[in-house]
Scaffold this motif. Sequence first.
Motif, PDB file in Angstrom:
ATOM      1  N   LYS A 165      -0.584  15.368 -39.160  1.00 12.88           N
ATOM      2  CA  LYS A 165       0.274  14.205 -39.364  1.00 12.88           C
ATOM      3  C   LYS A 165       0.342  13.368 -38.086  1.00 12.88           C
ATOM      4  O   LYS A 165       0.265  12.132 -38.141  1.00 12.88           O
ATOM      5  CB  LYS A 165       1.666  14.670 -39.785  1.00 12.88           C
ATOM      6  CG  LYS A 165       2.564  13.541 -40.215  1.00 12.88           C
ATOM      7  CD  LYS A 165       3.877  14.078 -40.758  1.00 12.88           C
ATOM      8  CE  LYS A 165       4.753  12.919 -41.209  1.00 12.88           C
ATOM      9  NZ  LYS A 165       6.034  13.397 -41.731  1.00 12.88           N
ATOM     10  N   GLU A 180       1.260  32.725 -42.240  1.00 14.84           N
ATOM     11  CA  GLU A 180       0.338  31.722 -42.799  1.00 14.84           C
ATOM     12  C   GLU A 180       1.067  30.402 -43.061  1.00 14.84           C
ATOM     13  O   GLU A 180       0.549  29.332 -42.778  1.00 14.84           O
ATOM     14  CB  GLU A 180      -0.293  32.265 -44.091  1.00 14.84           C
ATOM     15  CG  GLU A 180      -1.384  31.417 -44.663  1.00 14.84           C
ATOM     16  CD  GLU A 180      -2.615  31.334 -43.773  1.00 14.84           C
ATOM     17  OE1 GLU A 180      -3.328  30.305 -43.905  1.00 14.84           O
ATOM     18  OE2 GLU A 180      -2.883  32.222 -42.956  1.00 14.84           O
ATOM     19  N   ILE A 181       2.291  30.480 -43.580  1.00 18.25           N
ATOM     20  CA  ILE A 181       3.090  29.275 -43.817  1.00 18.25           C
ATOM     21  C   ILE A 181       3.374  28.566 -42.501  1.00 18.25           C
ATOM     22  O   ILE A 181       3.258  27.333 -42.403  1.00 18.25           O
ATOM     23  CB  ILE A 181       4.394  29.622 -44.587  1.00 18.25           C
ATOM     24  CG1 ILE A 181       4.069  30.035 -46.020  1.00 18.25           C
ATOM     25  CG2 ILE A 181       5.377  28.463 -44.563  1.00 18.25           C
ATOM     26  CD1 ILE A 181       5.248  30.583 -46.787  1.00 18.25           C
ATOM     27  N   ASN A 182       3.748  29.326 -41.482  1.00 20.64           N
ATOM     28  CA  ASN A 182       4.020  28.745 -40.165  1.00 20.64           C
ATOM     29  C   ASN A 182       2.759  28.088 -39.586  1.00 20.64           C
ATOM     30  O   ASN A 182       2.819  26.995 -39.004  1.00 20.64           O
ATOM     31  CB  ASN A 182       4.555  29.793 -39.198  1.00 20.64           C
ATOM     32  CG  ASN A 182       5.982  30.197 -39.533  1.00 20.64           C
ATOM     33  OD1 ASN A 182       6.696  29.451 -40.210  1.00 20.64           O
ATOM     34  ND2 ASN A 182       6.384  31.380 -39.087  1.00 20.64           N
ATOM     35  N   ARG A 183       1.621  28.738 -39.735  1.00 22.94           N
ATOM     36  CA  ARG A 183       0.361  28.177 -39.245  1.00 22.94           C
ATOM     37  C   ARG A 183       0.023  26.889 -39.989  1.00 22.94           C
ATOM     38  O   ARG A 183      -0.362  25.885 -39.400  1.00 22.94           O
ATOM     39  CB  ARG A 183      -0.771  29.202 -39.401  1.00 22.94           C
ATOM     40  CG  ARG A 183      -2.092  28.740 -38.792  1.00 22.94           C
ATOM     41  CD  ARG A 183      -3.224  29.694 -39.109  1.00 22.94           C
ATOM     42  NE  ARG A 183      -3.553  29.745 -40.527  1.00 22.94           N
ATOM     43  CZ  ARG A 183      -4.248  28.813 -41.186  1.00 22.94           C
ATOM     44  NH1 ARG A 183      -4.677  27.746 -40.584  1.00 22.94           N
ATOM     45  NH2 ARG A 183      -4.501  28.957 -42.486  1.00 22.94           N
ATOM     46  N   ILE A 184       0.207  26.900 -41.308  1.00 21.32           N
ATOM     47  CA  ILE A 184      -0.088  25.716 -42.118  1.00 21.32           C
ATOM     48  C   ILE A 184       0.863  24.579 -41.752  1.00 21.32           C
ATOM     49  O   ILE A 184       0.458  23.421 -41.656  1.00 21.32           O
ATOM     50  CB  ILE A 184      -0.014  26.068 -43.623  1.00 21.32           C
ATOM     51  CG1 ILE A 184      -1.198  26.964 -44.002  1.00 21.32           C
ATOM     52  CG2 ILE A 184       0.000  24.807 -44.478  1.00 21.32           C
ATOM     53  CD1 ILE A 184      -1.148  27.486 -45.430  1.00 21.32           C
ATOM     54  N   GLU A 185       2.146  24.896 -41.532  1.00 22.45           N
ATOM     55  CA  GLU A 185       3.111  23.858 -41.146  1.00 22.45           C
ATOM     56  C   GLU A 185       2.757  23.251 -39.789  1.00 22.45           C
ATOM     57  O   GLU A 185       2.844  22.035 -39.606  1.00 22.45           O
ATOM     58  CB  GLU A 185       4.532  24.433 -41.118  1.00 22.45           C
ATOM     59  CG  GLU A 185       5.118  24.639 -42.500  1.00 22.45           C
ATOM     60  CD  GLU A 185       6.502  25.269 -42.458  1.00 22.45           C
ATOM     61  OE1 GLU A 185       6.923  25.766 -41.377  1.00 22.45           O
ATOM     62  OE2 GLU A 185       7.172  25.270 -43.509  1.00 22.45           O
ATOM     63  N   SER A 186       2.351  24.104 -38.840  1.00 25.58           N
ATOM     64  CA  SER A 186       1.977  23.557 -37.522  1.00 25.58           C
ATOM     65  C   SER A 186       0.683  22.742 -37.631  1.00 25.58           C
ATOM     66  O   SER A 186       0.544  21.692 -36.994  1.00 25.58           O
ATOM     67  CB  SER A 186       1.839  24.676 -36.481  1.00 25.58           C
ATOM     68  OG  SER A 186       0.732  25.497 -36.778  1.00 25.58           O
ATOM     69  N   GLU A 187      -0.237  23.203 -38.455  1.00 27.44           N
ATOM     70  CA  GLU A 187      -1.483  22.436 -38.662  1.00 27.44           C
ATOM     71  C   GLU A 187      -1.156  21.110 -39.350  1.00 27.44           C
ATOM     72  O   GLU A 187      -1.706  20.073 -38.997  1.00 27.44           O
ATOM     73  CB  GLU A 187      -2.447  23.260 -39.510  1.00 27.44           C
ATOM     74  CG  GLU A 187      -3.815  22.636 -39.646  1.00 27.44           C
ATOM     75  CD  GLU A 187      -4.766  23.539 -40.444  1.00 27.44           C
ATOM     76  OE1 GLU A 187      -5.627  22.961 -41.143  1.00 27.44           O
ATOM     77  OE2 GLU A 187      -4.649  24.778 -40.369  1.00 27.44           O
ATOM     78  N   TYR A 188      -0.217  21.131 -40.333  1.00 25.38           N
ATOM     79  CA  TYR A 188       0.200  19.905 -41.016  1.00 25.38           C
ATOM     80  C   TYR A 188       0.829  18.925 -40.019  1.00 25.38           C
ATOM     81  O   TYR A 188       0.550  17.719 -40.050  1.00 25.38           O
ATOM     82  CB  TYR A 188       1.186  20.251 -42.139  1.00 25.38           C
ATOM     83  CG  TYR A 188       1.814  19.045 -42.779  1.00 25.38           C
ATOM     84  CD1 TYR A 188       1.097  18.247 -43.664  1.00 25.38           C
ATOM     85  CD2 TYR A 188       3.130  18.688 -42.486  1.00 25.38           C
ATOM     86  CE1 TYR A 188       1.673  17.136 -44.249  1.00 25.38           C
ATOM     87  CE2 TYR A 188       3.711  17.573 -43.066  1.00 25.38           C
ATOM     88  CZ  TYR A 188       2.987  16.801 -43.948  1.00 25.38           C
ATOM     89  OH  TYR A 188       3.552  15.705 -44.513  1.00 25.38           O
ATOM     90  N   ALA A 189       1.685  19.431 -39.126  1.00 26.46           N
ATOM     91  CA  ALA A 189       2.337  18.578 -38.125  1.00 26.46           C
ATOM     92  C   ALA A 189       1.287  17.960 -37.193  1.00 26.46           C
ATOM     93  O   ALA A 189       1.361  16.769 -36.849  1.00 26.46           O
ATOM     94  CB  ALA A 189       3.358  19.373 -37.328  1.00 26.46           C
TER      95      ALA A 189
END
Length: 144
Positions: free
Chosen positions: A26, A14-23
């Motif tokens: 951005k 979930e953290i990895n998915r959120i980080e990729s979605e954040y990138a």
Amino acid sequence: MVSVNIFPRILIKEINRIESEYAALKMQSCKTEQHDQNKTDRTEKIKKVRSMWTLVIEMLASLKKEKEEVDSILDVLEDCAGQCVLDGANVVFSVPGLLCDRVKSDGYQHCTGNIYEAENLNFLTVIKLLNEALRALRDGTLSV
């Protein structure tokens, strides 16, 4: 215990998915900002071109008025062109005696030539005489 091990993996995913979605968001935000900046620059350029165009139109209108004025003067001059001939045929020119004496006594002969040539006024000689008269007035040798 199996369920305890799965929970951190799910969290990591979930953290990895959120980080990729954040990138991705951005990157999309940067693109949007760049697009907005380009749009702002384009709007400013359009405003500048419009103001320059307004100045050009105003100048053309001003020049049009001036051209009409000049054309009207030229029309008047064309109408009286036959009447305005500057040949000096009807001009009576007389040289004062003191000026005549000054010109005759001048060693440098600044003023030479006839006032009339072929029944027309010789403007060059007249101008030379006028210059000599001004020199005499400057020097104070002629009394008016």
